[in-house]
Design an enzyme around this catalytic site. Structure first.
Site, mmCIF file in Angstrom:
data_model
loop_
_atom_site.group_PDB
_atom_site.id
_atom_site.type_symbol
_atom_site.label_atom_id
_atom_site.label_comp_id
_atom_site.label_asym_id
_atom_site.label_seq_id
_atom_site.Cartn_x
_atom_site.Cartn_y
_atom_site.Cartn_z
ATOM 1 N N ASP A 148 0.932 -1.108 0.149
ATOM 2 C CA ASP A 148 0.001 0.062 -0.009
ATOM 3 C C ASP A 148 0.875 1.220 0.035
ATOM 4 O OD1 ASP A 148 -2.355 -1.820 0.164
ATOM 5 O OD2 ASP A 148 -1.729 -1.946 2.323
ATOM 6 N N LYS A 203 2.142 2.172 -4.894
ATOM 7 C CA LYS A 203 2.960 1.581 -6.147
ATOM 8 C C LYS A 203 1.950 1.798 -7.496
ATOM 9 C CE LYS A 203 3.086 -2.370 -4.554
ATOM 10 N NZ LYS A 203 2.695 -2.043 -3.070
ATOM 11 N N GLY A 229 -4.786 -4.560 -5.472
ATOM 12 C CA GLY A 229 -5.668 -3.136 -5.304
ATOM 13 C C GLY A 229 -4.973 -1.912 -5.501
ATOM 14 N N GLN A 287 1.986 -5.660 -3.318
ATOM 15 C CA GLN A 287 2.348 -5.777 -1.879
ATOM 16 C C GLN A 287 3.829 -5.252 -1.635
ATOM 17 O OE1 GLN A 287 1.468 -9.036 -3.267
ATOM 18 N NE2 GLN A 287 -0.554 -8.509 -3.053
HETATM 19 P P1 GDP Z 1 -0.398 0.348 -3.759
HETATM 20 O O1 GDP Z 1 -1.260 -0.853 -3.617
HETATM 21 O O2 GDP Z 1 1.045 0.309 -3.268
HETATM 22 O O3 GDP Z 1 -0.686 0.854 -5.223
HETATM 23 O O4 GDP Z 1 -1.190 1.557 -2.880
HETATM 24 P P2 GDP Z 1 -2.758 1.810 -2.876
HETATM 25 O O5 GDP Z 1 -3.166 2.323 -4.250
HETATM 26 O O6 GDP Z 1 -3.618 1.015 -2.183
HETATM 27 O O7 GDP Z 1 -2.740 3.027 -2.109
HETATM 28 C C1 GDP Z 1 -2.203 4.194 -2.576
HETATM 29 C C2 GDP Z 1 -3.440 5.178 -1.992
HETATM 30 O O8 GDP Z 1 -3.104 6.217 -1.649
HETATM 31 C C3 GDP Z 1 -4.515 5.506 -3.165
HETATM 32 O O9 GDP Z 1 -5.803 5.668 -2.991
HETATM 33 C C4 GDP Z 1 -3.869 6.871 -3.900
HETATM 34 O O10 GDP Z 1 -4.687 7.321 -4.647
HETATM 35 C C5 GDP Z 1 -3.288 7.390 -2.866
HETATM 36 N N1 GDP Z 1 -2.064 8.358 -2.918
HETATM 37 C C6 GDP Z 1 -1.093 8.052 -3.693
HETATM 38 N N2 GDP Z 1 -0.030 8.877 -3.422
HETATM 39 C C7 GDP Z 1 -0.421 9.653 -2.605
HETATM 40 C C8 GDP Z 1 0.248 10.961 -2.088
HETATM 41 O O11 GDP Z 1 1.247 11.251 -2.389
HETATM 42 N N3 GDP Z 1 -0.871 11.656 -1.533
HETATM 43 C C9 GDP Z 1 -2.050 11.130 -0.957
HETATM 44 N N4 GDP Z 1 -2.568 11.806 -0.127
HETATM 45 N N5 GDP Z 1 -2.638 9.901 -1.537
HETATM 46 C C10 GDP Z 1 -1.733 9.249 -2.269
#
Ligand code: GDP
Length: 424
Positions: A13, A16, A40, A223
């Protein structure tokens, strides 16, 4: 042209999906290399919020071929649903290529995961119950069914028959569930086969040829490093390997093809489910990070545990992945804290650890040693370059890079594409 790897450095999370989407602009192929529909990614682009659990986020770019490589486990029903979802918002899913070597998630995997988690009671792993762990288990046990098996009904039926003989005994005799029938599964999977056929390719060859033609290839993990089956906090891990090494095995390329290994890291830390998490903040600080960062699982909606940046696990992630740079996300969430804690080492059983203790009991007992840095009040979401950030935010970033020993290449201050600031 070289390949680049995007890898999560914490417990997943990290953002990525957003990082891949940002880098995808310069890429020709985006390859997902492990996990299943438990990733996700959330992407905000052109007014749509898209939740992709299986399909690489590069699909949003018309110039990109998206690839699902051998090491991913695929639930064909979910894959087709995601493709339909993309088509419904005007994104063409025809450029998606899937390896015929991918193992499939079968209905009995879902069923078994549900009942085994229940059986484990308070020791349950807190899995996403998508059948991913059981599918990887069958892959290792060599009784898995692969996507290529779909294209010969006789072989598919035979393999399914063998698998079901054992699975049905376990389901009925151990867990008191109803048995599954071969015929119904065959009907469903043969329908999936027809729709998937145009998307199946020898993806290893495809990737190899792209690299030979000078194209840019991005290998995208799901992950994070601390959830790696071998390198994470076993058994509180995922059932595959998010680390860089597995990107090569799954895509089918050698290490010399990889030039950049981009470690995605949140400016703080979160974790879903059980297991050690030394910098977890059970107080108002953790609450605030969770609320402002909207730390709820994309797939499960579960509340994530929140805490402070941990340079110890980041140094470990840098080492086991060979990180060349850091992509720091969610810096905006830290605005408004008077001071920010950063963990520089651990204390456990009277000893100091600069690195993740290899003995898990010590990791469970690890107490973080913190350094406190000045916070800032400014809202960062409007920043469009590193120079727009307040001095304290830049000092925070400099300190992180220093403690980890890896330079920061991009800083993200919000979910939008324009909120990714090049830092180097
Ligand atoms: P992943 O599984 O690593 O891709 O992570 P997720 O997509 O589950 O989590 C990232 C969440 O944080 C998503 O809802 C993104 O839109 C949000 N997000 C990503 N980068 C940023 C950021 O720099 N600031 C904020 N506030 N939200 C972010």
């Amino acid at each position: 042209m070289p390949a680049s790897v995007v890898v999560g450095t914490q417990w997943g999370d990290e953002g990525k999906g957003k990082a891949t989407d940002y880098l995808a602009d310069r890429m020709d192929l985006v390859v997902r290399y492990q996990g299943g529909n438990n990733a996700g990614h959330t992407i905000l682009a052109e007014g749509h919020t898209l939740k992709l659990q299986l399909i690489p986020s590069g699909i949003l770019y018309p110039h990109i071929t998206s690839v699902i490589a051998d090491g991913v486990v695929v639930d064909p029903r979910v894959l087709l649903e995601e493709m339909d979802g993309l088509a419904a918002v005007g994104v063409d899913p025809s450029r998606l290529m899937v390896s015929g070597n991918c193992h499939m998630i079968m209905p009995y995997h879902l069923e078994l995961e549900k009942v085994t988690e229940r059986f484990l009671g308070k020791n349950a792993l807190g899995t996403t119950k998508r059948g991913i762990g059981p599918a990887y288990g069958d892959k290792a046990a060599r009784i898995g069914l692969r996507i290529q098996d779909l294209f010969d009904e006789k072989i598919f039926r035979e393999k399914l028959d063998v698998a079901l003989r054992e699975k049905n005994l376990v389901l009925t005799r151990v867990y008191g569930r109803l048995p599954l029938t071969v015929g119904l599964i065959v009907d469903d999977y043969m329908r999936y086969a027809e729709r998937l056929r145009p998307h199946i390719a020898d993806t290893s060859k495809l990737i190899h040829e792209a690299l030979r033609e000078g194209k840019n290839v991005l290998l995208e993990g799901a992950q994070g490093t601390m959830l790696d089956l071998d390198k994470g906090t076993y058994p509180f891990v995922t059932s595959s390997n998010p680390v860089t090494g597995y990107a090569l095995a799954s895509a089918g390329i050698g290490p010399r093809e990889v030039e950049r290994v981009i470690g995605i890291t949140k400016a703080y830390v979160t974790r879903v489910g059980a297991g050690p998490f030394p910098t977890e903040d059970h107080g108002p600080g953790g609450e605030r990070l969770g609320t402002l960062g909207q730390e709820f699982g994309t797939v499960t909606g579960r509340k994530r545990r929140c805490g402070w940046f941990d340079a110890v696990i980041l140094r470990y992630a840098a080492r086991v992945n060979g990180l060349t740079e850091l992509f720091v996300t969610k810096l905006d969430v830290l605005s408004g804290f008077p001071t920010l804690k950063v963990c520089t080492s651990y204390r456990a059983e009277g000893e100091t650890f600069e690195d993740v203790p290899s003995n898990q009991s010590l990791f469970h007992a690890a107490e973080p040693v913190y350094e406190e840095l000045a916070g800032w009040d400014e809202d960062l979401t409007g920043a469009r370059s590193i120079e727009d950030l307040p001095g304290a935010a830049r000092a925070y970033l400099d300190r992180l890079a220093d403690l980890v020993g890896v330079p920061i290449s991009v800083v993200s201050v919000g979910p939008g594409r324009e909120q990714s600031l090049p830092a180097a």
